[in-house]
Design a protein around this motif. Structure first.
Motif, PDB file in Angstrom:
ATOM      1  N   ILE A  66      -5.324  -3.862 -11.186  1.00  0.00           N
ATOM      2  CA  ILE A  66      -4.673  -2.549 -11.076  1.00  0.00           C
ATOM      3  C   ILE A  66      -4.267  -2.289  -9.631  1.00  0.00           C
ATOM      4  CG2 ILE A  66      -5.076  -0.062 -11.216  1.00  0.00           C
ATOM      5  CD1 ILE A  66      -6.821  -0.598 -13.677  1.00  0.00           C
ATOM      6  N   LEU A  67      -5.166  -2.575  -8.686  1.00  0.00           N
ATOM      7  CA  LEU A  67      -4.841  -2.395  -7.276  1.00  0.00           C
ATOM      8  C   LEU A  67      -3.683  -3.289  -6.854  1.00  0.00           C
ATOM      9  CD1 LEU A  67      -8.406  -2.195  -5.663  1.00  0.00           C
ATOM     10  CD2 LEU A  67      -6.743  -0.340  -5.891  1.00  0.00           C
ATOM     11  N   ALA A  68      -3.669  -4.513  -7.377  1.00  0.00           N
ATOM     12  CA  ALA A  68      -2.601  -5.447  -7.020  1.00  0.00           C
ATOM     13  C   ALA A  68      -1.239  -4.940  -7.489  1.00  0.00           C
ATOM     14  CB  ALA A  68      -2.888  -6.830  -7.601  1.00  0.00           C
ATOM     15  N   PHE A  69      -1.155  -4.511  -8.736  1.00  0.00           N
ATOM     16  CA  PHE A  69       0.140  -4.069  -9.265  1.00  0.00           C
ATOM     17  C   PHE A  69       0.551  -2.706  -8.691  1.00  0.00           C
ATOM     18  CE2 PHE A  69      -0.955  -7.131 -12.676  1.00  0.00           C
ATOM     19  CZ  PHE A  69       0.175  -7.935 -12.558  1.00  0.00           C
ATOM     20  N   VAL A  70      -0.429  -1.839  -8.428  1.00  0.00           N
ATOM     21  CA  VAL A  70      -0.103  -0.587  -7.745  1.00  0.00           C
ATOM     22  C   VAL A  70       0.412  -0.880  -6.340  1.00  0.00           C
ATOM     23  CG1 VAL A  70      -1.075   1.518  -6.753  1.00  0.00           C
ATOM     24  CG2 VAL A  70      -1.660   0.862  -9.084  1.00  0.00           C
ATOM     25  N   GLY A  71      -0.213  -1.861  -5.677  1.00  0.00           N
ATOM     26  CA  GLY A  71       0.243  -2.258  -4.350  1.00  0.00           C
ATOM     27  C   GLY A  71       1.662  -2.792  -4.363  1.00  0.00           C
ATOM     28  N   ILE A  72       1.984  -3.590  -5.375  1.00  0.00           N
ATOM     29  CA  ILE A  72       3.356  -4.098  -5.512  1.00  0.00           C
ATOM     30  C   ILE A  72       4.334  -2.938  -5.659  1.00  0.00           C
ATOM     31  CG2 ILE A  72       4.923  -5.347  -7.042  1.00  0.00           C
ATOM     32  CD1 ILE A  72       3.324  -7.240  -5.405  1.00  0.00           C
ATOM     33  N   GLY A  73       3.960  -1.950  -6.469  1.00  0.00           N
ATOM     34  CA  GLY A  73       4.826  -0.789  -6.656  1.00  0.00           C
ATOM     35  C   GLY A  73       5.032  -0.014  -5.367  1.00  0.00           C
ATOM     36  N   LEU A  74       3.951   0.161  -4.604  1.00  0.00           N
ATOM     37  CA  LEU A  74       4.072   0.873  -3.328  1.00  0.00           C
ATOM     38  C   LEU A  74       4.931   0.093  -2.334  1.00  0.00           C
ATOM     39  CD1 LEU A  74       0.399   2.158  -2.894  1.00  0.00           C
ATOM     40  CD2 LEU A  74       2.420   3.495  -3.520  1.00  0.00           C
ATOM     41  N   LEU A  75       4.818  -1.227  -2.336  1.00  0.00           N
ATOM     42  CA  LEU A  75       5.650  -2.037  -1.445  1.00  0.00           C
ATOM     43  C   LEU A  75       7.127  -1.895  -1.800  1.00  0.00           C
ATOM     44  CD1 LEU A  75       3.564  -5.333  -1.082  1.00  0.00           C
ATOM     45  CD2 LEU A  75       3.815  -3.469   0.558  1.00  0.00           C
ATOM     46  N   TYR A  76       7.431  -1.900  -3.095  1.00  0.00           N
ATOM     47  CA  TYR A  76       8.824  -1.685  -3.519  1.00  0.00           C
ATOM     48  C   TYR A  76       9.318  -0.300  -3.095  1.00  0.00           C
ATOM     49  CZ  TYR A  76       9.673  -5.844  -6.380  1.00  0.00           C
ATOM     50  OH  TYR A  76       9.891  -7.125  -6.808  1.00  0.00           O
ATOM     51  N   HIS A  77       8.422   0.680  -3.148  1.00  0.00           N
ATOM     52  CA  HIS A  77       8.831   2.052  -2.840  1.00  0.00           C
ATOM     53  C   HIS A  77       9.097   2.244  -1.344  1.00  0.00           C
ATOM     54  CE1 HIS A  77       9.079   6.404  -3.152  1.00  0.00           C
ATOM     55  NE2 HIS A  77       8.166   6.504  -2.179  1.00  0.00           N
ATOM     56  N   TYR A  78       8.211   1.712  -0.493  1.00  0.00           N
ATOM     57  CA  TYR A  78       8.306   1.991   0.937  1.00  0.00           C
ATOM     58  C   TYR A  78       9.056   0.927   1.734  1.00  0.00           C
ATOM     59  CZ  TYR A  78       4.949   5.784   0.293  1.00  0.00           C
ATOM     60  OH  TYR A  78       4.335   6.956  -0.105  1.00  0.00           O
ATOM     61  N   PHE A  79       9.112  -0.293   1.239  1.00  0.00           N
ATOM     62  CA  PHE A  79       9.723  -1.374   2.016  1.00  0.00           C
ATOM     63  C   PHE A  79      10.948  -1.971   1.328  1.00  0.00           C
ATOM     64  CE2 PHE A  79       5.368  -1.127   3.505  1.00  0.00           C
ATOM     65  CZ  PHE A  79       5.497  -1.262   4.879  1.00  0.00           C
ATOM     66  N   ASN A  80      11.487  -1.285   0.354  1.00  0.00           N
ATOM     67  CA  ASN A  80      12.657  -1.801  -0.356  1.00  0.00           C
ATOM     68  C   ASN A  80      13.925  -1.486   0.455  1.00  0.00           C
ATOM     69  OD1 ASN A  80      13.992  -3.106  -2.370  1.00  0.00           O
ATOM     70  ND2 ASN A  80      14.058  -1.352  -3.764  1.00  0.00           N
ATOM     71  N   GLY A  81      15.014  -2.177   0.114  1.00  0.00           N
ATOM     72  CA  GLY A  81      16.286  -1.899   0.761  1.00  0.00           C
ATOM     73  C   GLY A  81      16.753  -2.993   1.678  1.00  0.00           C
ATOM     74  N   CYS A  82      15.891  -3.953   1.988  1.00  0.00           N
ATOM     75  CA  CYS A  82      16.265  -5.089   2.830  1.00  0.00           C
ATOM     76  C   CYS A  82      15.977  -6.377   2.065  1.00  0.00           C
ATOM     77  CB  CYS A  82      15.493  -5.081   4.147  1.00  0.00           C
ATOM     78  SG  CYS A  82      15.878  -3.657   5.202  1.00  0.00           S
TER      79      CYS A  82
END
Length: 488
Positions: A238-254
């Protein structure tokens, strides 16, 4: 008469000061307990080298190669010693100095100043590397040496670092050590992944073993360990997939960030399916690796030097960000040395072995021996206060003096030597002169607020992520490809 009294008082105060300093030094750095390995003082020396590297990179180097308004110019730059130091610190960096920049602030902010700063990092880390290499050889020949004469060891190290200020960049720092530290840092990355995978497997084996032991004593009592294992697996995934989601949210666009995050997600799914498709491995191990992959993915994208791609970049001219950037960097690098030299990571795999019940010569009292499994069916107690008869098994995982009295002590120093190389590469972008924060003009520079940011660091962390995934995948595939071999 007055002069005699004054001289006597001065001698007395000097003696008291020296005695006090000696007592403090012995208390802090003296010989360690016979039941320890000297690990704390070893890691403290590594932490000291990190602090010196940061101060040399962001304080001493700019002072030495700075413009004429700096203190160094006013005090010592024009003297023979100052000229020698300046020549030594700029040796090999002159090629990065544009004539238009001369030796002003622009030169310090560009590749020329960064080259000198990198050379500053190499000085304390080079001698910490040499220190731990010699310590590894010495402790292999005599394990107890690693916990002895620490005041002398610290004095020798500090004197060597002080002498390095007067040494030239070439050939030792920008030549030999630069290439050596690259190799050592890569070796540390591989060793780091191997240790983590081994720990994950041992964790699963330990809890499954406790469940089996509990079931042998009382059927069904081991279910709590199995339920705890499943709960940990679910929590980590759960932490791993939540972390993936947060990475997409904050570090996406590049593109670079998106590629690293997406490959992290695909890697997690791939190794999990591979593990579930066979009988080797365990879901707990897969969940640990998955969470670690997400952590490495975050570490990689947080090193992106482009401000538009990295919302965590600190402000270059903000004193708070500079202090926090340097402090957190020093803390994280020192913690790396501490965490990856833990005794249970270096002293074998925790295999139990027979031992003498009275080897320490202490009076035996039941329930007060931390190494004794009181539920061991091979032990027979005839008296509560007498040693039992039979065989006792002790585990290296719980023996406090396991590392100090064995040849495993050299591994601690060997790991710290590799960590010294990794520290040097982490702070200098693997020796890249153009690494650092990308400014508006497209030029990349290192800043004290973002000491580890850079494209090279970003790429190396992403590579280490896939080293971990491939090594774990190999532990799952190898038993299938070579069923006749023992991979336990």
């Amino acid at each position: 008469m007055g002069a005699a009294i004054s001289s006597t008082l001065s001698l007395g105060l000097t003696y008291c000061a020296c005695s006090s300093a000696s007592s403090i030094c012995n208390a802090c750095l003296g010989q360690t307990s016979p039941h320890t390995s000297g690990r704390r003082r070893s890691v403290l020396l590594l932490a000291l080298s990190v602090l010196l590297a940061l101060s040399f990179q962001y304080s001493l180097a700019p002072a030495i190669v700075g413009d004429e308004s700096g203190t160094w110019w006013k005090i010592a730059r024009k003297g023979p010693v100052g000229k020698h130091v300046f020549k030594g610190w700029t040796d090999g960096c002159d090629g990065y100095l544009d004539e238009s920049e001369a030796q002003g602030a622009e030169a310090l902010a560009g590749p020329y100043g960064q080259c000198a700063g990198n050379a500053g990092v190499y000085r304390p880390t080079f001698f910490s590397f040499l220190f731990f290499v010699f310590a590894a050889v010495a402790s292999y020949l005599r394990p107890t040496l690693n916990r002895e004469v620490w005041p002398a060891k610290y004095c020798i190290y500090l004197l060597l670092v002080l002498g390095s200020v007067f040494m030239s960049n070439h050939p030792w720092f920008l030549g030999i050590y630069l290439h050596l530290s690259r190799v050592g840092a890569m070796a540390f990355i591989v060793v780091q992944q191997i240790i983590l995978i081994d720990l994950a497997y041992n964790w699963n084996d330990s809890w499954v073993g406790k469940a089996d032991s509990a079931d042998r004593l009382e059927w069904g009592s081991g279910a709590k360990w199995l339920r705890a294992t499943i709960a940990i697996c679910l929590a980590f995934y759960i932490l791993a997939f939540v972390g993936i989601g947060l990475l997409y949210h904050y570090f996406n666009g590049c593109g670079g960030n998106t590629a690293i995050i997406t490959m992290s997600l695909l890697g997690i799914i791939a190794v999990t399916l591979l593990q579930l498709s066979g009988v080797d491995g365990s879901l707990l191990t897969s969940s640990v690796i998955s969470l670690y992959v997400v952590y490495l993915g975050y570490s990689a994208v947080s090193k992106n030097p482009h401000g538009a791609c990295n919302p965590q970049l600190a402000k270059e001219n903000d004193p708070y960000d500079i202090v926090m950037g340097l402090f957190l960097t020093a803390l994280s690098l020192a913690w790396t040395g501490w965490s990856w030299t833990a005794e249970d990571r270096l002293s074998g795999d925790g295999v139990k072995k027979a031992r003498s019940l009275g080897k320490n010569g202490n009076a035996f009292r039941r329930g007060q021996d931390p190494l004794l499994d009181l539920d061991d069916p091979l032990l027979e107690y005839n008296d509560e206060n007498q040693q039992p008869s039979g065989l006792a098994l002790s585990s290296d995982d719980f023996a406090e003096d396991v590392l100090s009295g064995s040849n495993d002590v050299w591994k601690l120093n060997a790991i710290l030597a590799l960590v010294s190389c990794w520290v040097a590469m982490s702070l200098t972008g693997w020796g890249s002169i153009s690494g650092g924060v990308v400014e508006e003009e497209g030029v990349e520079i290192h800043t004290a607020a973002n000491p580890q940011v850079g494209k090279v660091n970003m790429a190396v962390i992403a590579l280490s992520q896939w080293v971990a995934l491939l090594l774990y995948a190999w532990t799952l595939i190898a038993p299938r490809l070579f069923p006749d071999r023992d991979f336990s």
